[in-house]
Design an enzyme around this catalytic site. Structure first.
Site, PDB file in Angstrom:
ATOM      1  N   TYR A 109      52.327  58.121  28.708  1.00 22.74           N
ATOM      2  CA  TYR A 109      52.512  56.689  28.959  1.00 22.74           C
ATOM      3  C   TYR A 109      52.497  56.387  30.454  1.00 22.74           C
ATOM      4  CZ  TYR A 109      53.975  51.904  28.789  1.00 22.74           C
ATOM      5  OH  TYR A 109      53.984  50.546  28.941  1.00 22.74           O
ATOM      6  N   ASP A 148      33.256  41.120  44.359  1.00 23.60           N
ATOM      7  CA  ASP A 148      33.147  41.333  42.919  1.00 23.60           C
ATOM      8  C   ASP A 148      32.124  42.445  42.789  1.00 23.60           C
ATOM      9  OD1 ASP A 148      32.382  41.469  40.295  1.00 23.60           O
ATOM     10  OD2 ASP A 148      32.382  39.311  39.961  1.00 23.60           O
ATOM     11  N   LYS A 205      29.937  48.038  33.847  1.00 29.13           N
ATOM     12  CA  LYS A 205      28.570  48.075  34.372  1.00 29.13           C
ATOM     13  C   LYS A 205      28.377  49.405  35.104  1.00 29.13           C
ATOM     14  CE  LYS A 205      29.338  43.493  33.806  1.00 29.13           C
ATOM     15  NZ  LYS A 205      30.605  42.979  33.257  1.00 29.13           N
TER      16      LYS A 205
HETATM   17  N1  F0G Z   1      31.715  39.816  37.456  1.00 29.90           N
HETATM   18  C1  F0G Z   1      30.408  39.948  37.184  1.00 29.90           C
HETATM   19  C2  F0G Z   1      29.413  39.869  38.290  1.00 29.90           C
HETATM   20  C3  F0G Z   1      29.976  40.154  35.860  1.00 29.90           C
HETATM   21  O1  F0G Z   1      28.679  40.287  35.604  1.00 29.90           O
HETATM   22  C4  F0G Z   1      30.944  40.232  34.840  1.00 29.90           C
HETATM   23  C5  F0G Z   1      30.551  40.446  33.450  1.00 29.90           C
HETATM   24  C6  F0G Z   1      32.300  40.100  35.184  1.00 29.90           C
HETATM   25  C7  F0G Z   1      32.634  39.892  36.510  1.00 29.90           C
HETATM   26  C8  F0G Z   1      33.390  40.178  34.165  1.00 29.90           C
HETATM   27  O2  F0G Z   1      33.595  41.470  33.775  1.00 29.90           O
HETATM   28  O3  F0G Z   1      33.082  41.438  31.341  1.00 29.90           O
HETATM   29  O4  F0G Z   1      34.338  43.329  32.384  1.00 29.90           O
HETATM   30  O5  F0G Z   1      35.408  41.127  32.108  1.00 29.90           O
HETATM   31  N2  F0G Z   1      29.361  40.336  33.057  1.00 29.90           N
HETATM   32  C9  F0G Z   1      28.831  40.605  31.720  1.00 29.90           C
HETATM   33  C10 F0G Z   1      27.388  40.219  31.657  1.00 29.90           C
HETATM   34  C11 F0G Z   1      29.649  40.045  30.606  1.00 29.90           C
HETATM   35  O6  F0G Z   1      26.806  40.264  30.559  1.00 29.90           O
HETATM   36  O7  F0G Z   1      26.804  39.904  32.683  1.00 29.90           O
HETATM   37  P1  F0G Z   1      34.129  41.870  32.322  1.00 29.90           P
END
Ligand code: F0G
Length: 457
Positions: free
Chosen positions: A70, A213, A256
């Site tokens: 945990y 990001d 990703k």
């Molecule tokens: N920032 C970017 C640039 C993203 O492309 C995504 C998600 C997120 C934040 C959020 O991340 O899904 O892990 O909560 N993109 C996906 C897409 C959903 O299909 O482009 P997450």
């Protein structure tokens, strides 16, 4: 290294191939919304590159030794060491996915009425800014507006606009500058190191926190080594580190560029901020050494972060996307140029000139790709971004009618991608046959996930 996938296949999964009649029935049942399709009705799934990746044998093996304690699990320390080595940030919090990191950071850092400035906020990022009562402002560079321009870094922020915002009448409202690398909301285009360096300098000058990001940090770093003078001799990991060095911290969806199925992190330099974020983390995600993830997930992520910065992997992935882009262009379908890595963005407005924005040409093309070839993808056009009046008529269209073909990592081979290009080429031979669509049911929030539409015959 020859230009081919630098891995071989050890585990396979069958791909469903339906008849056209079966696909027509499936799509009608789904209310012509790709999010309502069942995965078993799909031949090639290009809806998202998020969490849809194939694990390596090394990741599977790492998962087996996950420590499920945990608190204080060995797997957390491996994960933290990997992220620390990559980013240099001293405070690292695991979260279940990117949007959790966004929520925790914005709730801790931003006050109602403040501004978040970005090259482009991803949609969950924008939503999380708005949820704390702040305002998300996109300042994409001028080149981004020209979809056909070959400018190498169309993901950059507009530095003149950023300077204005940081010195103008609203300067005291700016709570954060957030750079999305690569810029998913802006055609998957990369951000240059020159731009990040300038943003960092401006933020320091004006005392504004600067965050990344970093969902696709490795793909951005690869494109920097390929396109920006002065970086060709560096490894993708070195370039990524230079980018992280410029910021005060990062949020990242690891669904990703950790080549995994779930996970994310929030990383910050400031100790006091980290403590406040950790409180929210513990209250809403999980204790600070797991953040809603299992030990198995943390191990898989740590290993994936090692694999994603390998030059052979990134070269092959970029080449695959580029190859698909060239085939699509040769078939007479315009894409947002130049091709990025995680996705291609089709210019449906230019292909389906017989459909006005109110007939949703992007959605129409996405539907046709499914009907003709079982390919699932989603539009980024007026269905997603437009505004309707009470009678459902489009009153404000999106700037472009695009369709995103997002490419999962290590999942599809060159022949799968060539199949996609062939299906698209068939459609492009008689685009006037593609029908438009009208909305029949439109929920007030997150419309593109939940709406139902129908073709206009
Ligand atoms: N920032 C970017 C640039 C993203 O492309 C995504 C998600 C997120 C934040 C959020 O991340 O899904 O892990 O909560 N993109 C996906 C897409 C959903 O299909 O482009 P997450």
């Amino acid at each position: 290294m020859p230009l081919m996938e630098p891995y071989r296949v050890k585990v396979v999964e069958p791909i469903p191939v339906l008849t056209r009649a079966e696909r027509e029935a499936a799509l009608a049942r789904a209310g012509y919304n790709p999010f309502n399709l069942r995965a078993e009705e799909i031949t090639i799934d290009l809806l998202s590159d998020s969490g849809t990746n194939a694990l390596s044998a090394a990741q599977q093996a790492a998962g087996m030794v996950g420590d499920e304690s945990y608190a204080g699990a060995r797997s957390f320390y491996r994960f933290r060491a990997e992220v620390e080595g990559l980013t240099g940030y001293p405070h690292i919090m695991p979260v279940h996915q990117g949007r959790a990191a966004e929520r925790i950071l914005f709730a801790t850092l931003l006050k109602p009425g403040q501004l978040s400035l970005s090259n482009t906020h991803f949609d969950t990022t924008r939503a999380n800014v708005q949820l704390v009562g702040a305002v998300a402002v996109d300042l994409p560079c001028q080149e981004a507006a020209d979809l056909d321009s070959e400018a190498p870094f169309k993901g950059d922020i507009d530095l003149a606009a950023l300077t204005d915002a940081l010195t103008g009448p609203d300067r005291d409202r700016v709570g954060i500058v957030l750079m999305t690398v690569t810029n998913n909301g802006g055609g998957g285009q990369p951000v240059s190191m020159a731009n990040l360096t300038a943003v960092s300098r401006l933020c320091r000058q004006h005392g504004v926190p600067f965050y990344l990001d970093a969902a696709r940090f490795a793909e951005n770093a690869w494109l920097v080594t390929q396109r920006e003078p002065g970086y060709a001799h560096l490894s993708p990991a070195q370039v990524a580190r230079l980018a992280f060095d410029l910021a005060d911290g990062a949020v990242a969806s690891l669904k990703k560029d950790a080549i995994a199925h779930i996970g994310g992190f929030l990383a910050v330099r400031d100790e006091e901020l980290a403590k406040r974020c950790e409180l929210l983390l513990t209250a809403t995600e999980g204790f600070r050494t797991y953040g809603g993830l299992s030990g198995r997930d943390l191990e898989i992520l740590a290993q994936g972060l090692r694999e994603v910065v390998q030059p052979d992997y990134l070269r092959s992935r970029a080449a695959a996307t580029h190859h698909l882009g060239e085939l699509i262009t040769a078939a007479g379908v315009s894409i947002v140029r130049p091709a990025g890595i995680h996705a291609l963005y089709l210019n449906a407005g230019r292909l389906l000139t017989h459909l006005a924005p109110g007939r949703y040409p992007g959605h129409a093309l996405a539907m046709e790709l499914y009907l003709a070839g079982g390919i699932r993808c989603a539009e980024l056009g007026s269905l997603y971004l437009g505004e309707e009046d009470a009678d459902g008529n489009l009153v404000k269209s999106a700037p472009y009618e695009l369709v995103r073909l997002a490419i999962p990592r290590r999942v599809y081979t060159q022949s799968h991608l060539e199949y996609v290009a062939e299906v698209l080429a068939e459609i492009a031979k008689a685009p006037e046959r593609v029908p438009g669509y009208r909305i029949v049911e439109s929920p007030p929030l997150l419309r593109h996930f939940n709406c139902r539409v129908e073709p206009i015959r």
